[in-house]
Scaffold this motif. Structure first.
Motif, PDB file in Angstrom:
ATOM      1  N   ASN A 260      -6.500   0.511  12.117  1.00  0.00           N
ATOM      2  CA  ASN A 260      -5.804   1.457  11.227  1.00  0.00           C
ATOM      3  C   ASN A 260      -5.952   1.061   9.756  1.00  0.00           C
ATOM      4  O   ASN A 260      -5.040   1.270   8.971  1.00  0.00           O
ATOM      5  CB  ASN A 260      -4.316   1.515  11.600  1.00  0.00           C
ATOM      6  N   TYR A 261      -7.090   0.482   9.423  1.00  0.00           N
ATOM      7  CA  TYR A 261      -7.274   0.004   8.049  1.00  0.00           C
ATOM      8  C   TYR A 261      -7.173   1.131   7.034  1.00  0.00           C
ATOM      9  O   TYR A 261      -6.743   0.927   5.901  1.00  0.00           O
ATOM     10  CB  TYR A 261      -8.625  -0.716   7.927  1.00  0.00           C
ATOM     11  N   SER A 262      -7.577   2.348   7.423  1.00  0.00           N
ATOM     12  CA  SER A 262      -7.523   3.467   6.472  1.00  0.00           C
ATOM     13  C   SER A 262      -6.077   3.762   6.057  1.00  0.00           C
ATOM     14  O   SER A 262      -5.811   4.088   4.896  1.00  0.00           O
ATOM     15  CB  SER A 262      -8.149   4.719   7.091  1.00  0.00           C
ATOM     16  N   ALA A 263      -5.124   3.623   7.008  1.00  0.00           N
ATOM     17  CA  ALA A 263      -3.713   3.849   6.677  1.00  0.00           C
ATOM     18  C   ALA A 263      -3.225   2.811   5.668  1.00  0.00           C
ATOM     19  O   ALA A 263      -2.504   3.137   4.722  1.00  0.00           O
ATOM     20  CB  ALA A 263      -2.861   3.791   7.940  1.00  0.00           C
ATOM     21  N   TYR A 264      -3.629   1.549   5.859  1.00  0.00           N
ATOM     22  CA  TYR A 264      -3.222   0.496   4.934  1.00  0.00           C
ATOM     23  C   TYR A 264      -3.867   0.691   3.561  1.00  0.00           C
ATOM     24  O   TYR A 264      -3.265   0.344   2.539  1.00  0.00           O
ATOM     25  CB  TYR A 264      -3.582  -0.873   5.509  1.00  0.00           C
TER      26      TYR A 264
END
Length: 306
Positions: free
Chosen positions: A26-30
């Motif tokens: 979920n790196y895009s959310a971070y």
């Protein structure tokens, strides 16, 4: 058979990669959260820590000196601080219960209405919330005007003498309290309506079968289930009341004398008028702990079981 501690270690070791894998997944959310996190650190976290540091200093732009607890001792010996604390406490004690209770009553009256009516009243009561407090304060200052204000005009209908609402110590603070009470608590109304909408209808149907009337259903079902929302609104309203500032600086400037002086306005004057930044920072830290104490008390009084 493996020992228990080895099994536990194995579970912990298997969990760690899972957390990192989830973060990587979920790196895009971070990444989307990163700008907000940077702004929070730059404009809230760092200034708060820096204010705590300079509260122990005789702070100057050039050549600050370590003062230890001198600023805090000065705070607790200051008559102006106790005057401001008393005014702020009175403002909070009166406005917070009134705002929360009025929001609850208004939301309870709106909730049985149809969707169209609910939407209209939601917008009507929430509108003052999005209006700048500077504009609201200017309108109320006009209504309190001694010569041509609305309130004195109404008093004239009953043959009463005009009242210097903001110009005398006996009425200035109460004029601000009345103003705060008459501004609808839009956030509270919206939150209460949302909470009421989430309560299961089966509870009300069971109460109807048992012969409960409308008031009994509201008192025995709605009110207890609104405790989490009430706790949040009481905390939110209390923090806002302790930080009241715009109304003071726009309408009275803390006067006459110290009749409407509040803690945040006193901190502002100490820092930006008298340029005693260390002293102002110490006052801010004390205010933080006062709000924290009130929050703990409210949590204890309004806590609820899941």
């Amino acid at each position: 058979m493996k020992p228990v501690h080895q099994t536990a270690n194995a579970v912990v070791q298997t969990k760690k990669p899972t957390i990192w894998l989830q973060m990587k997944k979920n790196y895009s959310a971070y990444l989307f959260l990163l700008p907000k996190l940077i702004l929070f650190i730059a404009f809230i976290a760092i200034p708060v820590v820096w204010a705590f540091i300079i509260s122990f200093q005789e702070y100057k732009i050039f050549g600050s000196e370590w003062a230890g607890l001198d600023n805090y001792i000065k705070v607790f010996k200051s008559d102006a601080f106790y005057d401001a604390l008393g005014n702020t406490f009175l403002f909070t004690v009166v406005t917070v219960p009134f705002n929360v209770i009025s929001a609850l009553i208004i939301a309870s009256l709106i909730h049985p209405l149809g969707k169209l009516s609910q939407s209209f009243f939601r917008g009507a009561f929430y509108l003052p919330t999005v209006t700048s407090m500077v504009i609201v304060a200017m309108v109320w200052r006009w209504m309190y005007n001694y010569d041509f204000g609305l309130f004195n005009y109404v008093l004239g209908w009953f043959g009463m003498e005009p009242l210097n609402w903001l110009g005398q110590s006996s009425s200035a603070l109460w004029a601000l309290i009345i103003m705060q009470c008459l501004i609808p608590f839009g956030v509270g109304i919206i939150l209460y309506l949302a909470s009421m909408g989430s309560i299961s209808h089966s509870l009300y149907e069971a109460a109807t079968i048992d012969g409960a009337n409308s008031f009994q259903k509201w008192y025995r079902i709605t009110l207890p289930l609104l405790k989490p929302s009430t706790l949040y609104l009481v905390l939110l309203s209390t923090i806002g009341s302790f930080q009241v500032f715009t109304q003071i600086i726009m309408m009275t400037g803390g006067g006459p004398g110290t009749a409407t002086e509040t803690l945040v306005h006193l901190i502002y004057k100490t820092g930006f008028r008298d340029f005693e930044f260390g002293f102002a920072a110490a006052q801010s830290v004390v205010l933080f702990f006062i709000i924290l104490l009130f929050s703990i008390i409210q949590f204890r009084l309004l806590r609820y079981d899941d």
